[in-house]
Design an enzyme around this catalytic site. Structure first.
Site, PDB file in Angstrom:
ATOM      1  N   VAL A  17       0.832  -1.206   0.000  1.00 25.61           N
ATOM      2  CA  VAL A  17       0.000   0.000   0.000  1.00 25.61           C
ATOM      3  C   VAL A  17       0.871   1.263   0.000  1.00 25.61           C
ATOM      4  O   VAL A  17       0.597   2.226  -0.722  1.00 25.61           O
ATOM      5  CB  VAL A  17      -0.968  -0.005   1.215  1.00 25.61           C
ATOM      6  N   TYR A 146      -4.145 -10.403  15.653  1.00 19.82           N
ATOM      7  CA  TYR A 146      -4.058  -9.312  14.665  1.00 19.82           C
ATOM      8  C   TYR A 146      -5.350  -8.492  14.684  1.00 19.82           C
ATOM      9  O   TYR A 146      -5.326  -7.259  14.730  1.00 19.82           O
ATOM     10  CB  TYR A 146      -3.823  -9.950  13.305  1.00 19.82           C
TER      11      TYR A 146
END
Ligand code: NDP
Length: 324
Positions: A17, A146
């Site tokens: 990204v 996570y």
């Protein structure tokens, strides 16, 4: 953002990204998304400092004195990595996120946009998923470490705003793909893993076999489209609560369509089939992009086939020195 000088710090600037944001900043001529006068963009790699370390994180803020932060850095891994080390994913990401938001507050950063993920949503939910559902129930068991660490970013954003008036927000992208992805054959997301597999089948003259029936549906967002939306969010999005960044529900594609597109983009002419003895993942995880489209109605997503062809092209041109 003000027309005066801005220093925008992008953590995780060397990842999938981050590299896409760098590409848009340098290549996009439409100033709605491209670089504007007075902006200085800094793309961080972990070599500049380990963000799990408080002193190293503070030193980065002292060095660059950012006015804005796009926070992408995270310990990211595949299914098996997460299952084997949920505590590591929880702690590392909790530490990274805490250090970034704490220093952003201490150094008077005007706005932070942090990155969550659609996998943090409750495992048992109704579809389409929307922004109000983040905390409605436990996430999937495989990567709860996570997921919970990412959910806590939303809690911290709210608390920093309530206690100190900070403008810290977050976005929730669906599955991302594009140049600079991790193309590892096992420890990767579905598109880069399949591109690599198809490439090897072509090189070796062997069959290209996809696991499962190919029926499950997913929303994939091209990293360069996501990059534009990150930049737009930093400049225009006014809420503290998260914003889903996704293609529309009707642009969900099946894994078979992904395989067909890869075969076409690769120019693969060998034997191509599905191993239906292998399990399919969840059938669909549809997310709603209604909130995004109400705020940025003119945004045009790159057609899936075009984005995939660009990604396959990039893979072929860079195969000798990429993450794989
Ligand atoms: P990548 O794995 O491609 O990149 C991770 C980035 O984080 C790298 O720049 C890496 O630096 C940096 N980083 C990792 N650990 C540390 C650390 N301890 N200190 C400093 N920097 C660190 O990730 P993506 O670009 O795919 O993901 C970006 C964000 O998007 C993440 O927050 C992820 O959770 C989220 N996301 C990703 C999706 C996807 O499909 N890829 C889907 C939804 C959300 P270096 O290169 O130097 O190691």
């Amino acid at each position: 953002m003000s027309p005066t000088k801005s220093v925008i710090l992008v953590t995780g600037g060397t990842g999938l990204v981050g590299k896409a944001i760098e590409w848009v900043i340098h290549n996009e001529s439409d100033k709605k998304y491209g670089k504007r006068e007075g902006e200085e963009w800094i793309f961080l790699s972990s070599k500049e400092g380990d963000l799990t370390d408080p002193a190293q994180t503070k030193a980065i803020f002292e060095k660059y004195k950012p006015t804005h932060v796009i926070h992408l850095a995270a310990k990211v891994g595949g299914l098996f990595g997460n299952m084997a080390a949920n505590l590591d994913y929880f702690r590392d990401n909790l530490l990274i996120n805490d250090h970034i938001l704490h220093n952003s507050k201490e150094f008077g950063v005007k706005k932070v946009v942090s990155c969550l993920s659609t996998c943090i949503f409750p495992d048992k939910t109704t579809y389409p998923i929307d922004e109000t559902m983040v905390h409605n129930g436990p996430p999937h068991d495989s990567n709860y470490g996570y997921s919970h660490s990412k959910r806590m970013v939303d809690v911290m954003n709210r608390a920093y705003h309530d206690q100190f008036g900070c403008n810290f927000t977050s976005v929730i992208p669906t599955n991302v793909f594009g140049p600079h992805d991790n193309f590892h054959l096992v420890n990767s997301h579905v598109i880069p893993g399949l591109i690599h597999k198809c490439y090897l089948a072509q090189q070796n003259g062997t069959p290209f076999v996809m696991a499962g029936t190919g029926r499950p549906l997913r929303q994939f967002i091209y990293s360069r489209d996501l990059a534009k939306l990150f930049i737009w969010t930093l400049r225009e999005y006014q809420e503290i609560t998260p914003l889903i960044l996704s293609v529309p529900e009707e642009e969900e594609v099946s894994i078979k369509q992904v395989g067909d597109s890869i075969v076409k983009a690769m120019g693969f002419t060998g034997d191509y089939s599905f191993d239906t003895t292998k399990a399919d993942g969840q059938y669909k995880k549809t997310a709603s992009n209604k909130k995004l489209m109400a705020l940025n109605p003119d945004f045009k997503f790159t057609p899936f086939d075009v984005a995939l062809t660009e990604t396959v092209q990039w893979f072929k041109e860079n195969v000798d020195h990429i993450r794989k």
